[in-house]
Write a protein that holds these residues in place. Structure first.
Motif, PDB file in Angstrom:
ATOM      1  N   ASN A  45       0.858  -1.191   0.000  1.00 47.68           N
ATOM      2  CA  ASN A  45       0.000   0.000   0.000  1.00 47.68           C
ATOM      3  C   ASN A  45       0.892   1.237   0.000  1.00 47.68           C
ATOM      4  O   ASN A  45       2.055   1.183   0.383  1.00 47.68           O
ATOM      5  N   LEU A  46       0.319   2.346  -0.429  1.00 45.33           N
ATOM      6  CA  LEU A  46       1.098   3.578  -0.508  1.00 45.33           C
ATOM      7  C   LEU A  46       0.527   4.606   0.462  1.00 45.33           C
ATOM      8  O   LEU A  46      -0.395   5.358   0.114  1.00 45.33           O
ATOM      9  N   PRO A  47       1.066   4.665   1.679  1.00 45.62           N
ATOM     10  CA  PRO A  47       0.586   5.666   2.633  1.00 45.62           C
ATOM     11  C   PRO A  47       1.096   7.055   2.250  1.00 45.62           C
ATOM     12  O   PRO A  47       1.999   7.198   1.419  1.00 45.62           O
ATOM     13  N   ASP A  48       0.515   8.064   2.859  1.00 44.45           N
ATOM     14  CA  ASP A  48       0.970   9.433   2.611  1.00 44.45           C
ATOM     15  C   ASP A  48       2.119   9.817   3.543  1.00 44.45           C
ATOM     16  O   ASP A  48       2.865  10.751   3.247  1.00 44.45           O
ATOM     17  N   LEU A  49       2.238   9.097   4.644  1.00 42.56           N
ATOM     18  CA  LEU A  49       3.294   9.375   5.613  1.00 42.56           C
ATOM     19  C   LEU A  49       3.504   8.126   6.462  1.00 42.56           C
ATOM     20  O   LEU A  49       2.558   7.397   6.756  1.00 42.56           O
ATOM     21  N   ILE A  50       4.765   7.902   6.856  1.00 35.78           N
ATOM     22  CA  ILE A  50       5.092   6.803   7.767  1.00 35.78           C
ATOM     23  C   ILE A  50       5.733   7.392   9.017  1.00 35.78           C
ATOM     24  O   ILE A  50       6.665   8.202   8.919  1.00 35.78           O
ATOM     25  N   ILE A  51       5.213   6.996  10.173  1.00 37.48           N
ATOM     26  CA  ILE A  51       5.814   7.365  11.453  1.00 37.48           C
ATOM     27  C   ILE A  51       6.357   6.085  12.073  1.00 37.48           C
ATOM     28  O   ILE A  51       5.614   5.129  12.282  1.00 37.48           O
TER      29      ILE A  51
END
Length: 249
Positions: A45-51
């Motif tokens: 999947n392509l998230p908008d941000l990773i923390i």
């Protein structure tokens, strides 16, 4: 809706970060307590941000980022890494492998909101630029195709000009083009060169435009002098086409 993947092995941290994300509005938190599962999800999947937290079993934050950046289309994805105040060496290493920004523990709500919003805006701008680059590439391809089509029409019309002078030339230029293409293929020339030869070969007789009718249309055998003039059509064709910036011409 922005999707933010949060990877942290602490239940308390996940609950806290999810609550902070909820306050941003128009954001959805996707939580992972096990870093390998988080990495697998981010690869599919392509998230908008990773923390991502630094201190985790199995895959720590550094190894997570290292593996993430090797996944296609994940090189520019913003990654916000959570570290302790005294982890400067970790930060330097994280920057070197592709971390985008940092948060320190304990996480401050105002700082979290500001950094996350900035990274989401950065990601939106990056995607807009990528979309525009793709659109420009399509427009360039269309324009290039139009130019090639115009060149091909010019070739055809110039070849027909010789055909009007010499009724024998019409089918001859087509046969010669296909013979040339077959020879190029037999020589295993690159496909692009084979195509270019097929396109350009009809021009080989265009110099006949400059041969006098008395010689070009003479029904009988040419005299040596006349044959010398007839052979000059190759030089005339060269002079007609020489100097063009078009590859096919």
């Amino acid at each position: 809706m922005n999707r933010i993947a949060i990877i942290d092995d602490s239940d308390i941290n996940l609950v806290l970060l999810k609550a902070l994300v909820a306050k941003l509005g128009d954001c959805e938190a996707v939580l992972f307590q096990e870093s390998p599962k988080g990495l697998a999800w981010c690869s599919e999947n392509l998230p908008d941000l990773i923390i991502v937290d630094y201190m985790m079993p199995d895959l720590d934050g550094l190894e997570f980022i290292t593996r993430l950046r090797k996944i296609p289309d994940r090189q520019e994805l913003p990654v916000l890494m959570i570290t302790a105040n005294d982890d400067k060496d970790v930060r330097y290493r994280a920057l070197g492998i592709g971390a985008t920004d940092f948060l320190t523990k304990p996480v401050d709500r105002m700082e979290f909101s500001a950094r996350v919003r900035n990274l989401l805006a950065l990601n939106t701008s990056r995607r807009h630029l990528a979309d525009r680059a793709s659109w420009l590439a399509e427009e360039v391809a269309k324009a290039t195709a139009a130019v090639h089509a115009g060149e091909q029409e010019l070739l055809y019309r110039m070849s027909r000009a010789a055909e009007f002078r010499d009724p024998e030339t019409g089918m001859h230029i087509q046969r010669m083009a296909h013979f040339s293409h077959l020879i190029a293929a037999e020589l295993a020339l690159p496909l692009a060169d084979q195509k270019l030869i097929l396109q350009a070969a009809p021009m080989h007789d265009v110099g006949k435009i400059g041969i006098p009718d008395a010689i070009l249309l003479k029904p009988g055998k040419l005299t040596p002098e006349e044959f010398a003039i007839m052979k000059g059509h190759a030089k005339l064709g060269f002079e007609l086409l020489d100097g063009s910036e078009s590859t096919v011409l």
